[in-house]
Every structure is written in C-alpha cells, then in structure tokens.
Design a protein around this motif. Structure first.
Motif, PDB file in Angstrom:
ATOM      1  N   ASN A 206       0.832  -1.200   0.000  1.00  0.00           N
ATOM      2  CA  ASN A 206       0.000   0.000   0.000  1.00  0.00           C
ATOM      3  C   ASN A 206       0.872   1.258   0.000  1.00  0.00           C
ATOM      4  O   ASN A 206       0.642   2.199  -0.774  1.00  0.00           O
ATOM      5  N   MET A 207       1.897   1.269   0.850  1.00  0.00           N
ATOM      6  CA  MET A 207       2.768   2.442   0.900  1.00  0.00           C
ATOM      7  C   MET A 207       3.615   2.556  -0.352  1.00  0.00           C
ATOM      8  O   MET A 207       3.822   3.660  -0.887  1.00  0.00           O
ATOM      9  N   ARG A 208       4.118   1.430  -0.826  1.00  0.00           N
ATOM     10  CA  ARG A 208       4.894   1.435  -2.071  1.00  0.00           C
ATOM     11  C   ARG A 208       4.092   2.058  -3.204  1.00  0.00           C
ATOM     12  O   ARG A 208       4.591   2.916  -3.960  1.00  0.00           O
ATOM     13  N   ASP A 209       2.840   1.636  -3.343  1.00  0.00           N
ATOM     14  CA  ASP A 209       2.007   2.104  -4.446  1.00  0.00           C
ATOM     15  C   ASP A 209       1.637   3.581  -4.292  1.00  0.00           C
ATOM     16  O   ASP A 209       1.568   4.323  -5.281  1.00  0.00           O
ATOM     17  N   GLN A 210       1.407   4.021  -3.069  1.00  0.00           N
ATOM     18  CA  GLN A 210       1.113   5.442  -2.854  1.00  0.00           C
ATOM     19  C   GLN A 210       2.334   6.308  -3.171  1.00  0.00           C
ATOM     20  O   GLN A 210       2.205   7.395  -3.747  1.00  0.00           O
ATOM     21  N   CYS A 211       3.522   5.816  -2.815  1.00  0.00           N
ATOM     22  CA  CYS A 211       4.735   6.555  -3.133  1.00  0.00           C
ATOM     23  C   CYS A 211       4.910   6.674  -4.647  1.00  0.00           C
ATOM     24  O   CYS A 211       5.262   7.751  -5.157  1.00  0.00           O
ATOM     25  N   ALA A 212       4.658   5.583  -5.355  1.00  0.00           N
ATOM     26  CA  ALA A 212       4.764   5.618  -6.818  1.00  0.00           C
ATOM     27  C   ALA A 212       3.767   6.609  -7.400  1.00  0.00           C
ATOM     28  O   ALA A 212       4.097   7.369  -8.327  1.00  0.00           O
ATOM     29  N   ARG A 213       2.572   6.635  -6.869  1.00  0.00           N
ATOM     30  CA  ARG A 213       1.532   7.551  -7.365  1.00  0.00           C
ATOM     31  C   ARG A 213       1.905   9.014  -7.130  1.00  0.00           C
ATOM     32  O   ARG A 213       1.674   9.866  -7.979  1.00  0.00           O
ATOM     33  N   ASN A 214       2.506   9.299  -5.959  1.00  0.00           N
ATOM     34  CA  ASN A 214       2.783  10.684  -5.582  1.00  0.00           C
ATOM     35  C   ASN A 214       4.193  11.153  -5.936  1.00  0.00           C
ATOM     36  O   ASN A 214       4.551  12.297  -5.667  1.00  0.00           O
ATOM     37  N   GLY A 215       5.002  10.261  -6.517  1.00  0.00           N
ATOM     38  CA  GLY A 215       6.362  10.640  -6.860  1.00  0.00           C
ATOM     39  C   GLY A 215       7.277  10.749  -5.658  1.00  0.00           C
ATOM     40  O   GLY A 215       8.201  11.575  -5.634  1.00  0.00           O
ATOM     41  N   VAL A 216       7.045   9.903  -4.642  1.00  0.00           N
ATOM     42  CA  VAL A 216       7.835   9.889  -3.415  1.00  0.00           C
ATOM     43  C   VAL A 216       8.827   8.726  -3.471  1.00  0.00           C
ATOM     44  O   VAL A 216       8.452   7.604  -3.827  1.00  0.00           O
ATOM     45  N   THR A 217      10.063   8.968  -3.108  1.00  0.00           N
ATOM     46  CA  THR A 217      11.057   7.886  -3.081  1.00  0.00           C
ATOM     47  C   THR A 217      10.707   6.913  -1.961  1.00  0.00           C
ATOM     48  O   THR A 217      10.457   7.309  -0.826  1.00  0.00           O
ATOM     49  N   PHE A 218      10.713   5.626  -2.278  1.00  0.00           N
ATOM     50  CA  PHE A 218      10.297   4.566  -1.344  1.00  0.00           C
ATOM     51  C   PHE A 218      11.485   3.680  -1.012  1.00  0.00           C
ATOM     52  O   PHE A 218      12.257   3.285  -1.886  1.00  0.00           O
ATOM     53  N   HIS A 219      11.627   3.369   0.288  1.00  0.00           N
ATOM     54  CA  HIS A 219      12.715   2.503   0.757  1.00  0.00           C
ATOM     55  C   HIS A 219      12.130   1.495   1.740  1.00  0.00           C
ATOM     56  O   HIS A 219      11.581   1.878   2.776  1.00  0.00           O
ATOM     57  N   HIS A 220      12.251   0.217   1.408  1.00  0.00           N
ATOM     58  CA  HIS A 220      11.799  -0.829   2.330  1.00  0.00           C
ATOM     59  C   HIS A 220      13.017  -1.474   2.966  1.00  0.00           C
ATOM     60  O   HIS A 220      13.843  -2.092   2.296  1.00  0.00           O
ATOM     61  N   LYS A 221      13.124  -1.340   4.284  1.00  0.00           N
ATOM     62  CA  LYS A 221      14.314  -1.777   4.995  1.00  0.00           C
ATOM     63  C   LYS A 221      14.394  -3.297   5.129  1.00  0.00           C
ATOM     64  O   LYS A 221      15.410  -3.907   4.789  1.00  0.00           O
ATOM     65  N   GLN A 222      13.333  -3.919   5.667  1.00  0.00           N
ATOM     66  CA  GLN A 222      13.394  -5.352   5.962  1.00  0.00           C
ATOM     67  C   GLN A 222      11.987  -5.886   6.199  1.00  0.00           C
ATOM     68  O   GLN A 222      11.069  -5.130   6.481  1.00  0.00           O
ATOM     69  N   ASN A 223      11.870  -7.213   6.107  1.00  0.00           N
ATOM     70  CA  ASN A 223      10.585  -7.854   6.371  1.00  0.00           C
ATOM     71  C   ASN A 223      10.449  -8.311   7.823  1.00  0.00           C
ATOM     72  O   ASN A 223       9.395  -8.804   8.211  1.00  0.00           O
ATOM     73  N   GLY A 224      11.509  -8.157   8.610  1.00  0.00           N
ATOM     74  CA  GLY A 224      11.437  -8.487  10.031  1.00  0.00           C
ATOM     75  C   GLY A 224      11.839  -9.920  10.328  1.00  0.00           C
ATOM     76  O   GLY A 224      12.173 -10.708   9.458  1.00  0.00           O
ATOM     77  N   GLY A 225      11.779 -10.254  11.600  1.00  0.00           N
ATOM     78  CA  GLY A 225      12.208 -11.568  12.070  1.00  0.00           C
ATOM     79  C   GLY A 225      12.914 -11.416  13.395  1.00  0.00           C
ATOM     80  O   GLY A 225      13.047 -10.311  13.924  1.00  0.00           O
ATOM     81  N   LEU A 226      13.361 -12.529  13.959  1.00  0.00           N
ATOM     82  CA  LEU A 226      14.089 -12.444  15.220  1.00  0.00           C
ATOM     83  C   LEU A 226      15.259 -11.483  15.083  1.00  0.00           C
ATOM     84  O   LEU A 226      15.499 -10.633  15.935  1.00  0.00           O
ATOM     85  N   ARG A 227      15.990 -11.624  13.983  1.00  0.00           N
ATOM     86  CA  ARG A 227      16.953 -10.608  13.566  1.00  0.00           C
ATOM     87  C   ARG A 227      16.362  -9.930  12.345  1.00  0.00           C
ATOM     88  O   ARG A 227      15.627 -10.554  11.573  1.00  0.00           O
ATOM     89  N   GLY A 228      16.664  -8.676  12.173  1.00  0.00           N
ATOM     90  CA  GLY A 228      15.979  -7.895  11.156  1.00  0.00           C
ATOM     91  C   GLY A 228      16.008  -8.460   9.757  1.00  0.00           C
ATOM     92  O   GLY A 228      15.069  -8.282   8.991  1.00  0.00           O
ATOM     93  N   LYS A 229      17.087  -9.157   9.409  1.00  0.00           N
ATOM     94  CA  LYS A 229      17.249  -9.616   8.032  1.00  0.00           C
ATOM     95  C   LYS A 229      16.827 -11.067   7.838  1.00  0.00           C
ATOM     96  O   LYS A 229      17.035 -11.631   6.761  1.00  0.00           O
TER      97      LYS A 229
END
Length: 249
Positions: A206-229
C-alpha cells in the motif's frame, strides 16, 4: 554509540546522548518494543529509561567521530549519510538545549555529511531548531506508524523548512493513507526481536504504491524476524532500497 551502520537507509549512526521516554504507545505504537531500551538493559548506558531519568551525553571522543567521517567523505568524494540519533531523540524535552546547540554546531562543521534527524517529537522541533535552520546538509524526519499519527504529525513535519523531509513508517503495522502528501522519502520495515509484531506485506505494498503515485522515493528496509534480516527485504520479489536525490549521491 557511533559506528558504521547495518541499517539500510544510512551509512553510520551518531548518538550525541543516550536515553529517552516512550511516546508512541498503544498496540501499534512504534515505541512498544523499543530496541534502545532493550539494549540499555544489557549494556547499562543510563540508569533507566523513561521520564525523569537522566540522559547521558556521549564522550568527547564520540563527538569527534563525525568530524573524521566528514574528512573521509571529502576524500572519497561522496557524502556520508548519518542517522542521528538511534538511542535518543534530538527533540526530547528532557535534554538540555545546550547539548542541541552543540549538535547544530557539529552539523554546520560537517558539510560532507548528510544528517538524518529522525524524531518521534516533531511538534517540539520548531522551538528547538536553531535560528539559522535549515541546513543544506540535514534532513528532518518523523516516525509515523498509524493513520492517527499521520494526520497529527505529517502536517507539522511538512510545515518545517528542511533540505529534505522523510517519514519512517517503522515498524510497519497498519495501513496509512498519505493522501496527496509528497515528502521526499518514506521508509517502511518489519519489526525485529523476540517480541516482534508480524508484518502484513499488504501495508508495505500500500505504501509502495502510494509513493509511486505521488512521486515519493520509497525505501523498504526489511521484512522483520528475530533478527531484522531473517526474512529478507523483498517486496513481491523486488528490493526497494531507494534514496531521494538529496541522499543518492
């Protein structure tokens, strides 16, 4: 306290002081599983975390680190991104203004760094920023993780002049409608640690698509877990580690 960082959206972290109070609470609050508080229990940087507890200014040697990074960045010919502060909040009411004044002087003295000032207290920023703000080498960001926080805090962020504005939707736990907002950068990411709350990838999409629509640079850090990666960082098989023009060089 000052180190090369494994965080995908920065190169290094700098903590001018340590200690904080949780302000984003509730079931979806960003502060609920505060990694800094957890780390402090093991490492004992400050006596306790929370209101009325003393914040500790870091050592003079630590404060010299950004000056070293600034020289290295000049030699390399590429600005270095610096996240300030991972173990505190620049706009914390319980921090002496004199400490902030020293931080502003340090930022002015390091033009080859790109400072990422991320806060959960964006409402405090106007009264605590220096008279000569904005700085060409510093961006202002707010952690915003719910619709209520967006409606309350994003207008405050957007109203403050800055070389660039960014939003950290970390941990990403709920859908947020950004409307026609156009910050320079939005970051999402799943929570890590033993008490982590699960990431619903629908919120990231949802956020990725809104950023694309509004011309905002999007950065997704990680999907989570016991350790971030532990579960990677791909969204529908694609990595989104993007930087706005102010930080891309």
């Amino acid at each position: 306290m000052a180190e090369v960082s494994a965080i995908s959206w920065t190169d290094a972290t700098f903590n001018p002081w340590i200690g904080c109070t949780k302000v984003s609470n509730g079931p979806l609050g960003a502060c609920v599983n505060c990694y800094a508080e957890s780390d402090n229990k093991r490492r004992g940087w400050v006596s306790a975390w929370g209101p009325g507890e003393p914040r500790r200014r870091t050592s003079p040697a630590n404060w010299k680190q950004p000056l070293k990074w600034n020289r290295e960045a000049a030699e390399r010919g590429r600005p270095l991104r610096v996240f300030c502060a991972s173990l505190a909040d620049v706009f914390d009411n319980e921090v002496p203004q004199e400490w902030r004044n020293d931080l502003w002087a340090l930022i002015r003295a390091t033009p080859n760094l790109r400072w990422l000032l991320l806060t959960k207290r964006i409402g405090n920023a106007p009264k605590m920023l220096p008279p000569d703000w904005p700085y060409a080498n510093a961006g202002l960001g707010a952690t915003i993780v719910t619709q209520e926080e967006w409606d309350r805090d994003y207008p405050k962020l957007a109203a403050i002049p800055a070389a660039f504005h960014f939003v950290s939707d970390e941990p990403t736990l709920a859908p947020i409608d950004i409307g026609d907002a156009r910050p320079d950068w939005i970051i999402t990411g799943g929570e890590s640690g033993p008490g982590r709350r699960p990431l619903d990838m629908a919120h990231v999409r949802n956020m990725r698509d809104q950023c694309a629509r509004n011309g905002v640079t999007f950065h997704h850090k990680q999907n989570g877990g016991l350790r971030g990666k532990d579960t990677g960082c791909l969204v529908d098989g694609i990595e989104h580690k993007h930087f706005p023009p102010a930080l891309a060089a």
